[in-house]
Design an enzyme around this catalytic site. Sequence first.
Site, short mmCIF file in Angstrom:
data_model
loop_
_atom_site.label_atom_id
_atom_site.label_comp_id
_atom_site.label_asym_id
_atom_site.label_seq_id
_atom_site.Cartn_x
_atom_site.Cartn_y
_atom_site.Cartn_z
N ARG A 107 -26.85 95.60 83.48
CA ARG A 107 -26.96 94.21 83.02
C ARG A 107 -27.71 93.37 84.05
O ARG A 107 -28.25 92.31 83.72
CB ARG A 107 -25.55 93.62 82.77
CG ARG A 107 -24.85 94.22 81.57
CD ARG A 107 -23.46 93.63 81.38
NE ARG A 107 -22.58 93.93 82.50
CZ ARG A 107 -21.35 93.42 82.63
NH1 ARG A 107 -20.89 92.59 81.74
NH2 ARG A 107 -20.60 93.73 83.67
N ASP A 134 -13.21 82.93 79.27
CA ASP A 134 -13.79 84.27 79.37
C ASP A 134 -12.87 85.33 78.77
O ASP A 134 -11.67 85.35 79.05
CB ASP A 134 -14.03 84.58 80.86
CG ASP A 134 -14.59 85.97 81.06
OD1 ASP A 134 -15.72 86.22 80.61
OD2 ASP A 134 -13.89 86.81 81.65
N GLN A 182 -9.96 94.55 88.22
CA GLN A 182 -9.71 93.32 87.43
C GLN A 182 -8.38 93.52 86.71
O GLN A 182 -8.30 94.26 85.73
CB GLN A 182 -10.84 93.09 86.42
CG GLN A 182 -12.11 92.54 87.06
CD GLN A 182 -13.33 92.64 86.15
OE1 GLN A 182 -13.66 93.73 85.66
NE2 GLN A 182 -14.01 91.54 85.92
N GLU A 213 -15.13 82.52 74.57
CA GLU A 213 -16.03 83.67 74.69
C GLU A 213 -15.34 84.84 74.01
O GLU A 213 -14.63 85.62 74.63
CB GLU A 213 -16.33 83.99 76.16
CG GLU A 213 -17.47 84.97 76.30
CD GLU A 213 -17.06 86.38 76.69
OE1 GLU A 213 -17.84 87.31 76.43
OE2 GLU A 213 -15.96 86.58 77.25
N HIS A 259 -7.83 88.05 83.47
CA HIS A 259 -7.56 88.91 84.63
C HIS A 259 -7.90 88.18 85.92
O HIS A 259 -8.64 87.20 85.92
CB HIS A 259 -8.38 90.20 84.55
CG HIS A 259 -9.80 89.98 84.11
ND1 HIS A 259 -10.20 90.13 82.81
CD2 HIS A 259 -10.91 89.57 84.78
CE1 HIS A 259 -11.48 89.85 82.69
NE2 HIS A 259 -11.95 89.49 83.88
N ASP A 272 -18.13 92.23 89.30
CA ASP A 272 -18.51 91.99 87.90
C ASP A 272 -19.19 90.63 87.74
O ASP A 272 -18.86 89.85 86.85
CB ASP A 272 -17.25 92.10 87.01
CG ASP A 272 -17.59 92.10 85.52
OD1 ASP A 272 -18.75 92.39 85.17
OD2 ASP A 272 -16.68 91.80 84.71
N HIS A 306 -26.02 86.69 79.93
CA HIS A 306 -25.94 87.62 81.07
C HIS A 306 -25.41 88.99 80.66
O HIS A 306 -25.50 89.93 81.43
CB HIS A 306 -25.02 87.02 82.14
CG HIS A 306 -23.59 87.00 81.69
ND1 HIS A 306 -23.16 86.14 80.70
CD2 HIS A 306 -22.53 87.76 82.04
CE1 HIS A 306 -21.88 86.37 80.48
NE2 HIS A 306 -21.47 87.34 81.28
N ASP A 307 -24.83 89.09 79.46
CA ASP A 307 -24.25 90.36 79.04
C ASP A 307 -25.25 91.21 78.26
O ASP A 307 -26.29 90.73 77.81
CB ASP A 307 -22.99 90.11 78.19
CG ASP A 307 -21.76 89.89 79.07
OD1 ASP A 307 -21.71 90.49 80.16
OD2 ASP A 307 -20.87 89.13 78.65
N ARG A 338 -15.46 77.72 79.87
CA ARG A 338 -15.76 78.90 79.04
C ARG A 338 -14.59 79.86 79.22
O ARG A 338 -14.37 80.39 80.30
CB ARG A 338 -17.07 79.53 79.51
CG ARG A 338 -17.40 80.87 78.86
CD ARG A 338 -18.61 81.46 79.57
NE ARG A 338 -19.05 82.73 79.06
CZ ARG A 338 -18.53 83.91 79.40
NH1 ARG A 338 -17.51 83.98 80.23
NH2 ARG A 338 -19.03 85.02 78.91
C1 GLC Z 1 -16.90 88.54 79.65
C2 GLC Z 1 -18.14 88.36 80.49
C3 GLC Z 1 -18.55 89.68 81.05
C4 GLC Z 1 -17.43 90.23 81.89
C5 GLC Z 1 -16.11 90.25 81.12
C6 GLC Z 1 -14.94 90.45 82.02
O1 GLC Z 1 -17.12 89.32 78.55
O2 GLC Z 1 -19.15 87.78 79.73
O3 GLC Z 1 -19.72 89.57 81.83
O4 GLC Z 1 -17.75 91.53 82.29
O5 GLC Z 1 -15.87 89.05 80.42
O6 GLC Z 1 -14.65 89.28 82.72
#
Ligand code: GLC
Length: 640
Positions: free
Chosen positions: A514, A281, A249, A323, A181, A138, A392-393, A279
């Site tokens: 992506r 996540d 994950q 995030e 995770h 990922d 990136h998403d 960040r």
């Molecule tokens: C966040 C990231 C994404 C990832 C997800 C799981 O949303 O931006 O790219 O797939 O977390 O870690």
Amino acid sequence: MAPVTAPVPPPPALPTSGWDPERAGMLQARLERWWPDLWSGLVAVYGEDRAAQTASELVTRAARAYARRPDRLHRRDLERMLRPDWLQEPSMVGYAAYTERFAGDLRGVGERLGYLEELGVTYLHLMPLLRPRDGDNDGGYAVADYREVRADLGTMQDLTALADSLHERGMSLVLDLVLNHVAREHEWARKAREGVLRYRSYFHVFPDRRLPDAYERTLPEVFPDFAPGNFTWDEELDGWVWTTFNEWQWDVNWGNPDVLVEYAQVVLDLANRGVDVLRLDAIAFMWKRLGTDCQGQPEVHALTQVLRAVTRIACPAVAFKAEAIVAPTKLLAYLGEREHTGKVSDLAYHNSLMVQVWSMLAARDVRLAAHALGSLPPKPASATWLTYLRCHDDIGWAIMDEDAAAVGVTGPGHRHFLADWYSGDFWGSPARGLVFQFNPETGDRRTSGTAASLVGIEGAGTPEQLDLAVAALRLAHAVVVGWGGIPVIWSGDELGQVNDPDWASEPGHEDDNRWAHRPRLDLGAMATRHDRSTVSGRVFGDLVGLVRARAALPHLHGSVETRIGPVDDPGVLVTLREHPLGRFAGVYNVTPQERVWPGWRVHELGLDAAVDALTGQPLAWHPDGDVHLPPYAALWLTTP
Ligand code: GLC
């Protein structure tokens, strides 16, 4: 989770005997300042009994990290305590990239800092670079070891050296803290699979489907295409394990205070490497509660408050970025609401702004954006938006039904339109995006694609269409850069790079489009970035112009709230910011036609004699007494 009202006990004693008294005194002062936040956050999540032991463990670890912190970072701590608004300064500009795609490895990044300086970048987010699991991971968001750098990118020493070089140039280093995770291959997960109970309790494991089924009733699916459901059966574990994202994950169990202590240590270690911003996540998903969507539960904010208090004590130069890609009404909690105000994340992604910019461009109409953005409650003055056009998403079309209804369209209808428009399926659309995660149950479709491909640069058939697409990209960047908060440029967008046609050819990437908008930096385009006869030259030059103008405008300080001005022409968005130095107005024509901004409105707003910071020229009046805005024009007006 009950609010904590009981008196706060005194903090535990610091292990500072034999220390230099000045060093010890500084730590003691910070502990006293941040202890109430640490304590009340812990009590809210774990109750008083368990809080006491965890608190003293966290304070000991914070003290140890403080003692090991290099002098130059202590100095950084001091500078940032003296300048608590460092993230809000208009000179802050971000860039986000995959290390290998941007420059090969960490040393390569160090050699490319001149390029970033040219763009005005002061904040560099390198995508996950701690050692991930082998195979599909990922994009690095499945971490197998938080203490090591991915071998092909370099070492921890390289990371420290890069942080130093960035700091010397006035830039900050931003890394991900993946805290929802770990990879199935992480040591904790491995030990859990080996049957070590301590580690089994780091995860949410269920012997049968009873609870997973009960949770699933209210849980959404993040990756319905390639990872349906939220639980995975694991033979070795002999149980169902919670896996919100991919099956490899594994969501960690923050209900276990040992998990909190582990992550606090990860944070402290990264901070001492010189990381400036973490960040957080997928932060929304950290806490699970039956009968809910398991996002943004109150415990998430209490836990963030604890982690932040730990960093404020040991390494206050470090800031947190949430995030949380959630509904606009739910976002402010991550920047601090009620008892958490000013105590959680310093930064949060302005997802709603990003979606509304794309919505305005497709619909050529600002009314929905004006309504949605105009009804957002103000953020805390100490917090900062992170504004962005792409990342990136994928883009999830987060248009709220109520906002759509307020301007006479329907939520599902508009979301459908946006997904069609940006995949190029809508008649006349020049966009070349890809459909990501079509969910047949909800009809939801998200979109992948670079800014240039979505805006029409890739699909332009004629020079005129190309001109319009380049102008639209500048306009979109102008809204994002001129909003207030840190604008973050997604790598490649500064050169107008289109989708990577070979995205699927890398092993492990074939199911995840992506990767189409995660291209390697195009060195050819980079070489022509000063040549305005090329697309890359125009896009780069436009962006640098915006960034320079922004840095010179105190009006764009992040503490000032952005308001939405009156909509006189549905094709023109006006943003207003009241700064002690005067009013700022961003005026944006989101259409490919000339539009008119009525002269009486300009008078009413007191902008008659305004200067456009993007050109340095006074506002240009048309002989008819109005202001005529060329296609995709952007003005940043300030009163002298
Ligand atoms: C966040 C990231 C994404 C990832 C997800 C799981 O949303 O931006 O790219 O797939 O977390 O870690």
